[in-house]
Design an enzyme around this catalytic site. Structure first.
Site, mmCIF file in Angstrom:
data_model
loop_
_atom_site.group_PDB
_atom_site.id
_atom_site.type_symbol
_atom_site.label_atom_id
_atom_site.label_comp_id
_atom_site.label_asym_id
_atom_site.label_seq_id
_atom_site.Cartn_x
_atom_site.Cartn_y
_atom_site.Cartn_z
ATOM 1 N N THR A 46 13.884 28.678 -34.949
ATOM 2 C CA THR A 46 15.090 28.259 -34.217
ATOM 3 C C THR A 46 15.084 28.837 -32.807
ATOM 4 O O THR A 46 15.426 28.146 -31.836
ATOM 5 C CB THR A 46 16.359 28.682 -34.989
ATOM 6 O OG1 THR A 46 16.222 28.254 -36.342
ATOM 7 C CG2 THR A 46 17.604 28.077 -34.379
ATOM 8 N N LYS B 213 21.496 35.484 -25.734
ATOM 9 C CA LYS B 213 21.397 36.523 -26.776
ATOM 10 C C LYS B 213 20.867 35.918 -28.069
ATOM 11 O O LYS B 213 21.471 36.044 -29.141
ATOM 12 C CB LYS B 213 22.733 37.222 -26.992
ATOM 13 C CG LYS B 213 23.171 38.003 -25.768
ATOM 14 C CD LYS B 213 24.323 38.913 -26.031
ATOM 15 C CE LYS B 213 24.780 39.557 -24.743
ATOM 16 N NZ LYS B 213 25.435 38.577 -23.827
ATOM 17 N N ASP C 96 17.956 34.502 -33.825
ATOM 18 C CA ASP C 96 17.739 33.630 -34.980
ATOM 19 C C ASP C 96 16.311 33.783 -35.496
ATOM 20 O O ASP C 96 15.529 34.598 -34.982
ATOM 21 C CB ASP C 96 18.053 32.176 -34.574
ATOM 22 C CG ASP C 96 18.735 31.415 -35.702
ATOM 23 O OD1 ASP C 96 18.257 31.514 -36.852
ATOM 24 O OD2 ASP C 96 19.739 30.731 -35.430
ATOM 25 N N ALA D 265 34.708 44.610 -14.222
ATOM 26 C CA ALA D 265 35.772 44.375 -15.212
ATOM 27 C C ALA D 265 35.664 45.283 -16.432
ATOM 28 O O ALA D 265 36.666 45.677 -17.014
ATOM 29 C CB ALA D 265 35.754 42.912 -15.640
ATOM 30 N N LYS E 50 22.991 34.498 -13.586
ATOM 31 C CA LYS E 50 22.914 34.527 -15.056
ATOM 32 C C LYS E 50 23.924 33.524 -15.624
ATOM 33 O O LYS E 50 25.093 33.546 -15.247
ATOM 34 C CB LYS E 50 23.235 35.938 -15.560
ATOM 35 C CG LYS E 50 23.109 36.085 -17.065
ATOM 36 C CD LYS E 50 23.318 37.528 -17.490
ATOM 37 C CE LYS E 50 24.762 37.893 -17.680
ATOM 38 N NZ LYS E 50 25.478 37.144 -18.720
HETATM 39 P P1 XMP Z 1 31.700 40.784 -16.672
HETATM 40 O O1 XMP Z 1 32.719 39.752 -16.350
HETATM 41 O O2 XMP Z 1 32.144 41.770 -17.699
HETATM 42 O O3 XMP Z 1 30.499 39.921 -17.332
HETATM 43 O O4 XMP Z 1 31.115 41.451 -15.447
HETATM 44 C C1 XMP Z 1 29.361 40.532 -17.879
HETATM 45 C C2 XMP Z 1 28.374 39.485 -18.283
HETATM 46 O O5 XMP Z 1 27.261 40.129 -18.874
HETATM 47 C C3 XMP Z 1 27.227 39.832 -20.264
HETATM 48 N N1 XMP Z 1 27.082 41.112 -20.925
HETATM 49 C C4 XMP Z 1 26.048 41.467 -21.621
HETATM 50 N N2 XMP Z 1 24.915 40.831 -21.877
HETATM 51 N N3 XMP Z 1 24.216 42.715 -23.135
HETATM 52 C C5 XMP Z 1 24.000 41.463 -22.653
HETATM 53 O O6 XMP Z 1 22.932 40.896 -22.920
HETATM 54 C C6 XMP Z 1 25.326 43.388 -22.869
HETATM 55 O O7 XMP Z 1 25.499 44.529 -23.280
HETATM 56 C C7 XMP Z 1 26.281 42.746 -22.096
HETATM 57 N N4 XMP Z 1 27.462 43.135 -21.653
HETATM 58 C C8 XMP Z 1 27.941 42.114 -20.926
HETATM 59 C C9 XMP Z 1 28.520 39.171 -20.627
HETATM 60 O O8 XMP Z 1 28.357 38.264 -21.683
HETATM 61 C C10 XMP Z 1 28.875 38.508 -19.327
HETATM 62 O O9 XMP Z 1 28.151 37.293 -19.182
#
Ligand code: XMP
Length: 211
Positions: free
Chosen positions: A68, A61, A64, A168, A31
Site C-alpha cells: 500500500t 506520514k 501501511d 503555533a 510541505k
Molecule cells: P503548524 O501549523 O503547527 O503545522 O506549524 C505543522 C505542520 O507540520 C506537521 N507536523 C508534523 N509532521 N511529524 C511530522 O511528520 C511531526 O512531529 C509533526 N508535527 C507537526 C503538521 O501536520 C503540520 O502540517
C-alpha cells in the site's frame, strides 16, 4: 536559501497557490499534507512546483504495509513530490517500499504532547533504522529542542534533521536550528498571519541567523 519549510495546511487551491507564491522567496521547500490534498487534489503538488520552483514534501506520514505504501508513493512521486514523509514504526519493509521509488523522510519523534505516550519510547530504534536506511532526513520535534540535540547526536552525519512545531505549537525556529535541525517547518504562524510574506521573511532571517 534558508532552511524554512512552509506547511501549507489550507484546503483551497487558489489560497494555497497565492500563499506559496508570495512566500517562496524565503523558503527552502513547501510541505503539503492531507488537508490540501483532500481539498485540492494531488495535482496541487505539480502546480506548487510550477509556481514556486521549490521542492515539495508530501507529509503523508505513510504507515501501511509495503504494497500500500508503494501504491500511494508511486502516485505521489508521479505528481512531482520530491520527498515523502513516512512513519518508521511500521517497519523497515514499509519504509523501503517508499525509498525504492524516491526520497523519504522518516518520523523518529513527533512534536505534539501525545508523542510522549508511545513514539518517544521507540525513538532510539527509529534512529537506528534511519542510520541503516540513510533516508534524506528524519523528523524531530522543534517543541523539544533537547530532543532535537539528542536525535542529531545519534544520527549519521549527512542525514538531515527536519523540525516541525515552530510557532503555533510553541517551538522557536532559532532554538531548533541551534539544537541541530537543518530545516524547520512552519504552518499556521505563516499561513494564518495577516501578512504571510512578512512572517516568512522574519522566520527565514531567524533560521539563517542560527544556521
Ligand atoms: P503548524 O501549523 O503547527 O503545522 O506549524 C505543522 C505542520 O507540520 C506537521 N507536523 C508534523 N509532521 N511529524 C511530522 O511528520 C511531526 O512531529 C509533526 N508535527 C507537526 C503538521 O501536520 C503540520 O502540517
Amino acid at each position: 536559501m534558508s532552511g524554512l519549510i512552509l506547511a501549507l495546511d489550507v484546503y483551497d487551491r487558489d489560497r494555497a497557490l497565492e500563499i506559496a507564491e508570495s512566500t517562496a522567496d524565503y523558503l527552502w521547500a513547501v510541505k503539503v499534507n492531507w488537508p490540501l490534498i483532500i481539498g485540492s487534489g494531488l495535482k496541487i503538488i505539480t502546480e506548487l512546483k510550477q509556481i514556486t520552483g521549490l521542492p515539495v514534501i508530501a507529509d503523508l506520514k505513510l504507515a501501511d504495509i509495503p504494497n500500500t505504501n508503494r501504491l500511494i508513493a508511486g502516485e505521489v512521486f508521479g505528481a512531482g513530490a520530491d520527498y515523502i514523509i513516512a512513519h518508521g514504526f511500521v517497519g523497515r519493509d514499509s519504509v523501503k517500499a517508499v525509498m525504492e521509488l524516491g526520497e523519504a523522510i522518516i518520523v523518529v519523534e513527533m512534536s505534539h504532547p501525545g508523542a510522549e505516550e508511545f513514539i518517544q519510547a521507540a525513538t532510539d530504534r527509529l534512529i537506528e533504522m534511519a542510520n541503516e536506511l540513510e533516508p534524506f532526513g528524519v523528523i524531530a520535534p522543534a517543541t523539544r529542542p533537547e530532543r532535537v540535540s539528542y536525535i542529531r547526536s545519534k544520527l549519521k552525519p549527512g542525514i538531515k534533521v527536519i523540525a516541525p512545531g515552530v510557532g503555533a505549537q510553541g517551538g522557536k525556529a532559532g532554538e531548533a536550528i541551534k539544537a541541530g535541525a537543518d530545516y524547520v517547518v512552519v504552518g499556521r504562524a505563516i499561513y494564518e498571519s495577516e501578512n504571510p510574506r512578512e512572517a516568512a521573511r522574519r522566520l527565514s532571517e531567524e533560521v539563517e541567523a542560527w544556521s
